[in-house]
Scaffold this motif. Sequence first.
Motif, PDB file in Angstrom:
ATOM      1  N   UNK A   1       0.835  -1.209   0.000  1.00  0.00           N
ATOM      2  CA  UNK A   1       0.000   0.000   0.000  1.00  0.00           C
ATOM      3  C   UNK A   1       0.867   1.256   0.000  1.00  0.00           C
ATOM      4  N   UNK A   2       1.911   1.236   0.810  1.00  0.00           N
ATOM      5  CA  UNK A   2       2.806   2.392   0.892  1.00  0.00           C
ATOM      6  C   UNK A   2       3.377   2.710  -0.489  1.00  0.00           C
ATOM      7  N   UNK A   3       3.875   1.717  -1.172  1.00  0.00           N
ATOM      8  CA  UNK A   3       4.463   1.922  -2.499  1.00  0.00           C
ATOM      9  C   UNK A   3       3.419   2.391  -3.514  1.00  0.00           C
ATOM     10  N   UNK A   4       2.244   1.748  -3.494  1.00  0.00           N
ATOM     11  CA  UNK A   4       1.190   2.095  -4.455  1.00  0.00           C
ATOM     12  C   UNK A   4       0.736   3.548  -4.289  1.00  0.00           C
ATOM     13  N   UNK A   5       0.511   3.979  -3.041  1.00  0.00           N
ATOM     14  CA  UNK A   5       0.015   5.329  -2.825  1.00  0.00           C
ATOM     15  C   UNK A   5       1.118   6.375  -2.950  1.00  0.00           C
TER      16      UNK A   5
END
Length: 121
Positions: free
Chosen positions: A95-99
């Motif tokens: 999630x961190x990377x995607x956002x």
Amino acid sequence: MRVLIVEPGKAPRQSEIRRKLSSMQKVVGGTIQVLYPFGEPVALVCNDEGKLMGLPANRALRDSEGKLYDIVCGTFFLCGAPPDSEDFISLTEEQMERYQQRFLHPELFLNLGGEILCLPL
């Protein structure tokens, strides 16, 4: 908890904040509003009065077709929000990377006679 902080005019950054209301309010600069615009258990936490206070436009929120439907004003952060729970949790690495990629580029907003134009910077 590990969150992604998104400030106007800046690239997102990872940070650790406490799960306390006062810590969340400090990040957004006032009372918090929680939005769930992503279709997954991720919360966008922003200043509840950001637009009324005249905080700078930050990032656009878009529907599934990519059409702008709202603009978040002021600093906000993203965190995990498990279903059926009022608690927030850390974002996963995925999630961190995607956002980080989703909100990587600051945006410029122009009002063209009632139509809002959003440009990446």
